[in-house]
Motif scaffolding. Structure first.
Motif, PDB file in Angstrom:
ATOM      1  N   LEU A  35       0.525  -0.546   2.872  1.00 43.06           N
ATOM      2  CA  LEU A  35       1.039  -1.913   2.911  1.00 43.06           C
ATOM      3  C   LEU A  35       2.504  -1.881   3.282  1.00 43.06           C
ATOM      4  O   LEU A  35       3.214  -0.954   2.917  1.00 43.06           O
ATOM      5  N   PRO A  36       2.968  -2.905   3.983  1.00 40.77           N
ATOM      6  CA  PRO A  36       4.407  -2.987   4.215  1.00 40.77           C
ATOM      7  C   PRO A  36       5.123  -3.262   2.895  1.00 40.77           C
ATOM      8  O   PRO A  36       4.485  -3.627   1.903  1.00 40.77           O
ATOM      9  N   PRO A  37       6.437  -3.106   2.856  1.00 40.64           N
ATOM     10  CA  PRO A  37       7.171  -3.462   1.639  1.00 40.64           C
ATOM     11  C   PRO A  37       6.883  -4.917   1.252  1.00 40.64           C
ATOM     12  O   PRO A  37       6.543  -5.749   2.087  1.00 40.64           O
ATOM     13  N   THR A  38       7.040  -5.215  -0.013  1.00 38.44           N
ATOM     14  CA  THR A  38       6.681  -6.515  -0.575  1.00 38.44           C
ATOM     15  C   THR A  38       7.243  -7.691   0.203  1.00 38.44           C
ATOM     16  O   THR A  38       6.564  -8.681   0.435  1.00 38.44           O
ATOM     17  N   HIS A  39       8.489  -7.618   0.602  1.00 36.10           N
ATOM     18  CA  HIS A  39       9.141  -8.742   1.284  1.00 36.10           C
ATOM     19  C   HIS A  39       8.603  -8.968   2.696  1.00 36.10           C
ATOM     20  O   HIS A  39       8.919  -9.974   3.321  1.00 36.10           O
ATOM     21  N   TYR A  40       7.810  -8.036   3.202  1.00 33.14           N
ATOM     22  CA  TYR A  40       7.227  -8.159   4.535  1.00 33.14           C
ATOM     23  C   TYR A  40       5.730  -8.461   4.501  1.00 33.14           C
ATOM     24  O   TYR A  40       5.132  -8.717   5.537  1.00 33.14           O
TER      25      TYR A  40
ATOM     26  N   ALA B 113      11.334  -1.519   8.266  1.00 35.04           N
ATOM     27  CA  ALA B 113      11.373  -2.563   7.241  1.00 35.04           C
ATOM     28  C   ALA B 113      12.178  -2.096   6.033  1.00 35.04           C
ATOM     29  O   ALA B 113      12.989  -2.853   5.487  1.00 35.04           O
ATOM     30  N   ILE B 114      11.983  -0.844   5.625  1.00 38.66           N
ATOM     31  CA  ILE B 114      12.728  -0.300   4.491  1.00 38.66           C
ATOM     32  C   ILE B 114      14.219  -0.272   4.810  1.00 38.66           C
ATOM     33  O   ILE B 114      15.052  -0.666   3.988  1.00 38.66           O
TER      34      ILE B 114
END
Length: 122
Positions: free
Chosen positions: A39-44, A10-11
């Motif tokens: 947590l996944p990155p914010t956009h995910y 994701a990053i």
């Protein structure tokens, strides 16, 4: 695929799309990681997760700011009214920021978290 590998994918994808995955939520992700929550990155993250995280981080800051600069000089405002105002403002902020993050994720055509695999690399 482990969660850590998925987060790294994701990053990588967000960076290739021109986003800085943790720059907008560095404090939140650092704090949660220290508590053992990945947590996944914010956009995910899901819409509800983004609303909740933004609500939790913004509301106390807003309440303290309002207490020191406005509410102390207003004895007619009760504690309940202050808490309700802070909660409503925090909720509105959380909703707006979550909507903005989802809009940017769709605009950049990021792969949804559930579908993110090694095949989804750009």
């Amino acid at each position: 695929m482990t969660k850590q590998e998925k987060i790294q994918l994701a990053i990588d994808e967000a960076t290739k799309a021109g986003l800085k995955p943790y720059s907008d939520s560095f404090f939140r992700h650092t704090l949660l990681r220290k508590l053992g929550i990945e947590l996944p990155p914010t956009h995910y993250c899901s819409f509800a997760t983004n609303v909740l995280c933004n609500f939790i981080t913004f509301t106390p800051i807003y309440a303290l700011f309002m207490w020191f600069f406005a509410w102390q000089d207003m004895p007619e405002i009760t504690q309940t009214m202050r808490l309700a105002n802070a909660a409503q403002t925090g909720l509105l902020y959380g909703l707006l920021m979550a909507a903005y993050v989802k809009f940017i994720a769709k605009q950049k055509k990021l792969t949804p978290w559930a579908e993110l695999t090694t095949k989804s690399r750009r």
